[in-house]
Write a protein that holds these residues in place. Structure first.
Motif: not given
Length: 150
Positions: A2, A19, A78
């Motif tokens: 993300r 995320a 992430s």
């Protein structure tokens, strides 16, 4: 991964799941190295044979603090924040270990942005991260993780 481009974009995401990380396998080698680094050699973590005999999990379990120590890795794989000179792990508000993490299991993090507060030169960001074990009903760790973004 993300991508979050700015502090303004962070504000827009407050209160949302941002995320979900990839799965990470926790190995006996990691647990042994963690035990050596921290001096926590409790048998439930490092004695494979005894744990097979005496624990209901069929083997050793990871240290709770090892699970907690995976938070930066989970965040790093992430979420990417643009226009950042430095990120600092500032602390934790609340941590719980609702279920054990048997060695050999895979975990991932569900990441919710709780709040964003502007500070001089940046922002203080509070993430709620729920560490899930694959094929388990209860999380192995839930933590409020505070990061300062400059």
């Amino acid at each position: 991964m993300r991508e979050i481009a700015s502090i303004e974009a962070l504000h827009e995401l407050a209160g949302q799941e941002v995320a979900v990380s990839d799965w990470i396998e926790v190995t006996q080698e990691q647990v042994n190295l963690f035990a050596d680094a921290t001096g926590d050699h409790q048998w439930i973590h490092v004695d494979v044979e005894r744990s097979k005999r005496e624990l209901p999990f069929g083997g050793t379990v990871a240290h709770g603090f090892l699970t907690l120590g995976l938070l930066p890795k989970i965040m790093g794989q992430s979420i990417s924040m643009g226009n950042v000179k430095m990120l600092l792990n500032y602390g934790l508000n609340r941590v719980r270990f609702p279920a054990p993490l048997p060695v050999g299991s895979r975990v991932r993090g569900r990441i919710v942005l709780q709040s964003v507060e502007e500070i001089p030169g940046g922002a203080q960001v509070v993430w709620e991260i729920t560490m899930e074990r694959e094929d388990a009903d209860k999380p192995v760790c839930v933590a409020e993780f505070i990061v300062r973004r400059y």
